[in-house]
Each structure stands twice: as C-alpha cells, then as structure tokens.
Design a protein around this motif. Structure first.
Motif, short mmCIF file in Angstrom:
data_model
loop_
_atom_site.label_atom_id
_atom_site.label_comp_id
_atom_site.label_asym_id
_atom_site.label_seq_id
_atom_site.Cartn_x
_atom_site.Cartn_y
_atom_site.Cartn_z
N GLY A 323 8.40 21.81 -25.64
CA GLY A 323 8.72 21.12 -24.39
C GLY A 323 9.58 19.90 -24.60
O GLY A 323 10.59 19.70 -23.89
N VAL A 324 9.24 19.05 -25.57
CA VAL A 324 10.05 17.85 -25.81
C VAL A 324 11.39 18.23 -26.43
O VAL A 324 12.39 17.53 -26.25
N THR A 325 11.45 19.35 -27.13
CA THR A 325 12.75 19.86 -27.56
C THR A 325 13.62 20.18 -26.35
O THR A 325 14.84 19.94 -26.36
N SER A 326 13.02 20.71 -25.28
CA SER A 326 13.78 20.93 -24.04
C SER A 326 14.20 19.61 -23.41
O SER A 326 15.27 19.52 -22.80
N SER A 330 18.24 18.72 -22.61
CA SER A 330 18.83 18.15 -21.38
C SER A 330 19.47 16.80 -21.65
O SER A 330 20.54 16.50 -21.11
N TYR A 331 18.84 15.98 -22.50
CA TYR A 331 19.44 14.69 -22.87
C TYR A 331 20.80 14.91 -23.54
O TYR A 331 21.79 14.24 -23.23
N LEU A 348 15.84 18.17 -13.90
CA LEU A 348 14.53 17.55 -13.95
C LEU A 348 13.76 17.82 -12.66
O LEU A 348 12.55 18.11 -12.68
N ALA A 349 14.45 17.76 -11.52
CA ALA A 349 13.80 18.06 -10.24
C ALA A 349 13.32 19.50 -10.20
O ALA A 349 12.23 19.79 -9.67
N GLY A 398 8.10 14.70 -21.80
CA GLY A 398 9.02 14.03 -22.70
C GLY A 398 9.81 12.95 -21.98
O GLY A 398 9.97 11.82 -22.49
N VAL A 399 10.31 13.27 -20.80
CA VAL A 399 11.06 12.27 -20.01
C VAL A 399 10.14 11.12 -19.61
O VAL A 399 10.52 9.93 -19.71
#
Length: 592
Positions: A323-326, A330-331, A348-349, A398-399
């Motif tokens: 998940g944080v890799t995703s 996006s970053y 993100l939405a 993550g965000v």
C-alpha cells in the motif's frame, strides 16, 4: 576405538560424503515444443548423498498457493554415465515433493551426481505466470524449476536448449557466452530473476550510477516515450532513496491485450515484469514496481524472511509493503510531472471513495487484510461486504502518515525520511523489520512523538478515518457530492481488482435477484458481446431503464436473462485546495 581416531574417521566421512560447498546445481530447459507449451527440464544435482529430496514451490509471484506441481509430468531420475541399472525411481511423498533413493551399495563410494528430468506445461501470460508459445517464452523460474530444500544456498546455473531460430534470451543474471545461459548465486537468486526469450525490443539508459535495461514484448507502441518516462521515474525514486541498491536493473514489459491478467506487475530484487494495455498504464505500474526495489525486496518484513516455498507465509505488513509503495507510485508520478497535481488529488479521492464503498471496512482492519492476502484467489472473498484491499487502504494511510509526520515536525521531516531510515537500519544491514511494530517505531523516531493512536485506530483497528482532519494539515478540503449511477444489481468477482466474469454478489431486492441470477454464474456475454475488460466502465455507459441481456453458464448449462438497468445513488469524492492556506499548510502541501 579411541576418541581421536573416531573424530578423524568422522571428519574424513564428512569430506567424502558431504556435498561440496562449491557444488553447482545445473538446470537445462528445452523449448523444443513451443506450440505444445511444454518446458522440458533437466536438473543435475552433484554429490547427492544417500537420499535426494527435490520439490517444486507451491507459490510464487502471488500470495496464493497455486501448486505448480499439478503441471508436472514424467518425473524421472538417473545417475549419468552409468549403466541402465542406475536408473532411479522417484517416489512422490506429497503434492510437491519427491524422494530419490540411491541403489543399494552406492553409498560405499563418493556421492554420485543425480539427474532429474521432467516436463511442465505453461501457457499463461506474465508477470505472475510462465508462458511458452510460438511467439515467445517468459519464465518465472520458481514455477518451472525444482529445488533441493536443504541446498537452496548453493550456486546454480540454467541453460536454454532448442531455442527457436531468431530468439534471444535476457534475464537479470550473469549471462554465459552463448547468450542463452545464466548463472545465479543460489536458487533464491535464480527464481528472483525472470527470463524473456523471443524477438523482443530492447533499450537501455544509465541513471545515478546504475544501468537500466528495458525489454518490450509488444506491438506498435511508442518505446521511446516509455523509456523516457522510466528515466524520470528511476531518477526521482533513486534520488529520494539516496542511491540505487543495485548495479543493473531490468524492466520487462508485455504490452497488449491481456484479458486474463488485467494488467499488473511483479517486483524482483533487480528488475520487474509488467503487463499492461497501454504505455500510460505501463508507466503507472512501473512507478509502483520500481519502488519495490527498496520497499519489500530490501526493506522487508521479518514475517516474509526467508521465503518458504511450501506453505502460506503470513504477514501483517502488506499495507506498508504494497500500500505505501502505491503511495510512492502516486508521489513519483506527481513529482516527475507525469501526473498533474489535479491527477494526484483525483487518484487519492478515488482511493478514498473505493474504501468508503466497502462495508467490510467496518470490521476488517488493514492488518487483517494483509493476513488474508492468501484468500484473494477466491471470488467470494473479493466482494465489498467481505474484504478491503491492503493496497487501497495502505495507499491512503501512507498519505495520512506523511501529512501527520510533516505536521508534527513543522515540515522538517516526512514519510520520505521514514523510508530512508528503514533502508539504512534494515536493508543496508541485512535486517528485517517487525511488521507494523517496526514501521511504527521508525515513524516515531522520525516524528519525535508517539503514533500509538494512529496505528491502534487505523492500522490494527477499524475506526472511521477523519480524512478532513488530515487533509486540512496541507490546506486541502475533501468534498462529497451525490451522483446517480447505473446498476444491474450484481457485481462480478473482478469488479474490485481483476477481470473474472463470474457473479460474486447479488444486491438483495434487485432485478438481478428477481431474474434468478445467482452467485457463481459465469457471464459469457452481455448484449451479445464478450464480457468487457472493465465492467465498471461498461456499466457507467448504460442508461437506467434500458434492458441488458445476459448469457451465463451454470452447472454446464447456458441460460439467458434480461435485466433492466436500475439506478443507485453514490457519493462522489473530490479533493480541492483551500483558497487561503497558512504558511505551514502551504509548505506541507508543496512538500518543501
């Protein structure tokens, strides 16, 4: 017998009978029957000892027990260079393991070399499977090659034979002089480096002291544009992580129509294999898969080390590993300009909307979703009332973690610093982190404050996430509007992550229920056309009131149904920038 003499005899026996430390296990894979999709394998095991155990992994590439041994045929064994009497008889002792006993009296001399031969059938497209057909071969070695369980650390090599004329071979391994053989330091290293054979296209570039190769098995796609995108992605992620952890890295791309795969990527230590339908999709997936070179391949949870090929390997940390890799995919896409900031907000939405649409979020935590990854092969598991996705919720968290860390440190530290810390403390020291506890410890070290509440409520717990509280830290607003969408009253199994066309769930009281559609029905056609690659997109183009005709297969029979399209009111999420942010909100938003 005195003690000194007995020790000498024991030591001498070890020298004679123990497998030599430098022994190399040799594999040969024949491609003589590409149209029949048969890999013919020969495995030479030196100094086999009195009994040899060999096995084929039960899983690889996906967190699913897939039992590759069901594809194996004609397992045979012999001692090369001896009489026909030295033909051995492999005994299967479980679904994936064989025992090979040596002939009586053979242990009186040096342990012999043993040759095992078998064939295995594969014609499933990568990146999660293996394939041999007249067009190309793609090999995930763990799905094709057996191993000796107590000798996984020994070096090995693999050579391809009967390679069709004009085909080349490439793998992220040291190559032999013939171009179709490769060396590996161990079985684990070998199976973490897939091979492509065929008439592929190839490009390369250098970035930050590392060499990158790009392999493309595709039709008429803009290879130059894809390579340019990869240069931007690799430059950004390598710079953020403080340098490459490898000398060379290979991207394998299969771009085209892959209806049974639906696109996706598989990470490897020094490469990735990606299936996609377009250059844009391939680019988005690459941003995710390349970050795995650190997160999960080197920054690795303790629960996944070492790999156990025989059974499920449970972990609570996939929300972070995947998940944080995703989050970083996006970053990276936004940081490189491959996405606009508005595209980042929209993605993100969408992630928030997806999570909020799943009733299972009320009872399945993202840690439990990680543990349950092994259930994803079951259609009934992947329905909104049963499960959430650790990719989806992990990306959101993550965000949120990043925003919380930035706020706690007046934007002096961020999630970037957490990843860099974990890279130094775990990856570079050959250590493994303690799943969510290890992540939390790293976050708290960077932020200088406790994150117990965050992890208790949103990682191990199922509390509703106060999105606005987090987003406002960066001067962002989450807006929710109602929208009317069409519905048929059922959802297929692939609607939430795959393309399977079987009915997974029926809405109570819907027209689909009244018509007699049942979970498990295999949808053969919609309005006379094959089941669409993206059911959600197809459904969005329908108009409430029109009638859709379904052809399904149930218990070997084909049945026809007509269902009126109904309407359903959904929440539509969007993220917008507040017009007058404070200085700290602006700096957090800008990441500066």
């Amino acid at each position: 017998m005195n003690r000194r003499l007995s020790l000498f005899i024991a030591f001498a026996a070890l020298l004679i009978f123990a497998p030599p430390a430098s022994a190399t296990i040799h594999y040969r894979i024949s491609l003589i029957n590409p149209a029949q999709h048969i890999f013919q394998v020969s495995m030479d095991v030196p100094a086999a000892g009195g009994e040899l155990i060999v096995a084929l992994p039960a899983w690889n590439a996906l967190y699913q027990i897939r039992d590759f041994a069901y594809r194996v045929r004609d397992v045979q064994a012999e001692i090369p260079g001896t009489t026909p009497d030295a033909i051995l008889h492999p005994e299967k002792i479980d679904k994936q393991t064989w025992r090979i006993a040596l002939p009586a009296g053979s242990t009186s001399s040096a342990p012999p070399d043993v040759r095992i031969t078998y064939s295995i059938v594969w014609d499933d497209p990568g990146p999660f499977d293996s394939q041999l057909n007249p067009s190309h071969a793609f090999v995930n070695f763990a799905e094709v090659l057996m191993y000796v369980p107590n000798r996984r650390a020994e070096p090995c090599d693999v050579a391809f034979e009967n390679v069709p004329s004009g085909w080349r071979a490439i793998a992220e391994l040291p190559a032999g002089p013939d171009g179709v053989s490769f060396d590996a330091a161990s079985y684990d290293a070998l199976v973490d480096a897939p091979a492509e054979l065929g008439n592929f296209k190839e490009r390369d570039f250098d970035e930050s002291g590392a060499h990158f190769r790009v392999v493309l098995d595709a039709g008429n796609f803009d290879f130059a544009a894809l390579t340019h995108n990869l240069q931007r992605i690799t430059s950004s992620e390598v710079r953020m992580m403080g340098g490459p952890p490898f000398r060379e890295y290979t991207f394998f791309f299969h771009i085209g129509d892959y209806p049974d795969v639906g696109g996706g990527g598989m990470e490897h230590a020094n490469g990735t294999a990606i299936a996609a339908s377009s250059i844009e999709e391939a680019t988005d997936i690459a941003a995710h898969e390349f970050f795995h070179a650190w997160n999960v391949k080197r920054i690795r949870p303790l629960s996944l080390a070492p790999v156990d090929y025989t059974r499920e390997q449970y972990t609570r940390a996939l929300w972070f590993a995947e998940g944080v890799t995703s989050t970083y995919a996006s970053y990276t896409l936004e940081r490189t300009g491959l996405w606009s900031r508005q595209q980042f907000y929209a993605d993100l939405a969408r992630q928030i909307a997806q999570l909020e649409s799943l009733p299972a979020r009320h009872w399945q935590s993202v840690e439990e979703s990680s543990l349950d990854a092994w259930l994803e092969k079951y259609t009934a598991y992947r329905v909104p009332a049963r499960s959430i996705s650790y990719y989806n919720k992990g990306q959101i968290e993550g965000v949120l973690l990043d925003l919380a860390i930035r706020s706690a440190t007046q934007n002096r530290q961020s999630l970037d610093d957490v990843l860099r810390l974990m890279n130094r403390e775990y990856a570079e020291k050959g250590k493994f982190y303690d799943d969510s506890n290890g992540v939390r410890a790293a976050v708290e070290q960077v932020a200088g404050k406790s994150f117990e509440d965050f992890f208790r409520r949103y990682v191990s717990g199922t509390d509703e996430i106060p999105y606005q509280d987090f987003l406002s830290l960066a001067g962002l607003d989450l807006q929710i509007a109602k929208q009317v969408t069409p519905t048929l009253g059922f959802w297929p199994g692939g609607a939430f992550g795959g393309r399977e066309s079987s009915v997974a769930t029926i809405e109570p009281g819907s027209a689909a229920e009244s018509a007699g559609i049942m979970p498990g029905d295999d949808i053969l056609a919609l309005d006379g056309q094959p089941f669409p690659a993206n059911f959600t997109t197809w459904l969005s183009a329908r108009t409430p009131g029109e009638t859709v005709k379904l052809l399904v297969r149930r218990d070997g029979r084909e049945l026809n149904f007509s269902i009126p399209v109904a309407s359903h009111e959904d929440d539509r999420y969007s993220i917008v920038e507040a017009p007058h942010p404070t200085d700290i909100q602006r700096r957090i938003r800008e990441g500066v």
